[in-house]
Design an enzyme around this catalytic site. Structure first.
Site, short mmCIF file in Angstrom:
data_model
loop_
_atom_site.label_atom_id
_atom_site.label_comp_id
_atom_site.label_asym_id
_atom_site.label_seq_id
_atom_site.Cartn_x
_atom_site.Cartn_y
_atom_site.Cartn_z
N CYS A 3 0.83 -1.22 0.00
CA CYS A 3 0.00 0.00 0.00
C CYS A 3 0.86 1.26 0.00
O CYS A 3 1.48 1.59 1.01
CB CYS A 3 -0.92 -0.03 1.22
SG CYS A 3 -1.91 1.46 1.42
N CYS A 41 -0.30 4.01 2.38
CA CYS A 41 0.03 3.72 3.79
C CYS A 41 1.51 3.94 4.07
O CYS A 41 1.88 4.52 5.09
CB CYS A 41 -0.31 2.28 4.16
SG CYS A 41 -1.87 1.69 3.50
N ASP A 42 2.38 3.45 3.19
CA ASP A 42 3.80 3.36 3.52
C ASP A 42 4.72 4.26 2.70
O ASP A 42 5.90 4.38 3.01
CB ASP A 42 4.28 1.90 3.34
CG ASP A 42 3.52 0.95 4.26
OD1 ASP A 42 3.15 1.39 5.37
OD2 ASP A 42 3.30 -0.20 3.89
#
Ligand code: NAP
Length: 306
Positions: free
Chosen positions: A131, A134-135
């Site tokens: 993701c 997300c990261d």
């Protein structure tokens, strides 16, 4: 008979549990195979509101579980293996246990596809991710690669190009499934370089985590090692809807179709989170849908006079 049964313990299921419990319905939540959902495979989460510094995914999910239990939800560490939604009383089975419920909230999430390479699980959150939203932030100014040739891969690559110094887009064919507009945007981006027809055959690592990848040319089978700071899988997700499919309408990819926020085609069955959301797939949007599902579920129960 239970009033509200929730299937899945990611952010959607646990938020639904918190709202249903606080409305006085004592919900039962079936945890499924991956208690806590996809966030339990993430290291640091910086985009879930309420935390001034990054919180590890497993810690966030443990806190949500505790919160749901604290307000009155019961979590059962079992998996739903069969359902019968043909009658007004909704029936499910967790192995051999028969469960009857007035309402079911499905929040079984989606599982990101990976290449299942050796050491992949060990490197997940240590250079390998599923993701970018997300990261990606942890790879600011670094060199990363995205695998895939669909819209997800283009979207991930474009997102990362805003943060990283260089993004390699690795795809196993010369043709792309991605929509023309997304493909063109990625092709035109000065920081994105396309590498086709290649796939990744090996993850290279040092003590700190991922250090590179071995790329395999899918036509001439030659291989080369590339140093990298991060690798993002953009090869799609599998919605965990199989067990519900005999009764619940899904789209061509298996995502549950919802209307009027979280209602499915079966009265009394609601769906929330990634299982019903092929677009946003974020913890915070899943939690929001879980809240909506719980409110709609409690209204449904009141309207039915249960
Ligand atoms: P997808 O369209 O199924 O694409 C998956 C990609 O991953 C394909 O290019 C596929 O390669 C590749 N792939 C799959 N397994 C692989 C493997 N084992 N090794 C190497 N490559 C592999 O999935 P998606 O991109 O997640 O999109 C799913 C749906 O959501 C689509 O309808 C898409 O349009 C939609 N979506 C839309 C947006 C948007 O509009 N912003 C964003 C994301 C997704 P092959 O092509 O060779 O099979």
């Amino acid at each position: 008979m239970k009033k509200i049964t929730i299937v899945g313990t990611g952010p959607a299921g646990l938020t639904a549990a918190i709202y249903a419990a606080r409305a006085g319905f004592k919900p039962t939540v079936y945890a499924g195979l991956q208690h806590g959902g996809q966030l339990t495979t993430t290291t640091d989460i910086e985009n879930f509101p309420g935390f001034s510094s990054a919180i590890p995914g497993p810690e966030l999910m443990a806190a949500m579980t505790k919160q749901a239990e604290h307000v009155g939800a019961t979590i059962i560490y079992d998996t739903i293996t069969k359902v019968d939604f043909s009658q007004k009383t909704l029936v499910m089975w967790a192995e051999n246990t028969r469960i009857e419920s007035s309402v079911v909230i499905i929040s079984t999430g989606a599982t990101a596809k990976t290449l299942a390479l050796p050491d992949e699980a060990k490197l997940m959150g240590r250079g390998v991710s599923t993701c970018a939203t997300c990261d990606g932030f942890f790879f600011k100014g670094k060199r990363v690669a995205v695998i895939g040739g669909g819209d997800s891969a283009m979207e991930e690559a474009l997102y990362l190009a805003n943060l990283c110094s260089e993004v390699l887009l690795i795809h196993r064919r010369g043709e792309f499934r991605a929509s023309k507009i997304m493909l063109e945007r990625a092709e035109k981006h000065p920081k994105i370089t396309f590498k086709t027809p290649y796939t990744v055959s090996k993850l290279l690592a040092d003590a700190a985590g991922l250090s590179g990848i071995r790329c395999l040319n899918t036509v001439d089978e030659s291989s080369e090692d590339l140093p990298l700071d991060g690798l993002f899988y953009g090869i799609g997700h599998t919605p965990n809807s199989e067990v519900f499919k005999p009764y619940i309408a899904t789209d061509d990819h298996g995502y549950i179709r919802v209307h009027d926020y979280t209602k499915t085609n079966v009265p009394g069955v609601f769906a929330a989170g990634d299982i019903a959301d092929p677009v946003f797939k974020q913890a915070v949007t899943a939690a929001g849908m879980g809240c909506q599902a719980a409110i709609q579920a409690t209204k449904y129960i009141e309207e039915q006079g249960h």
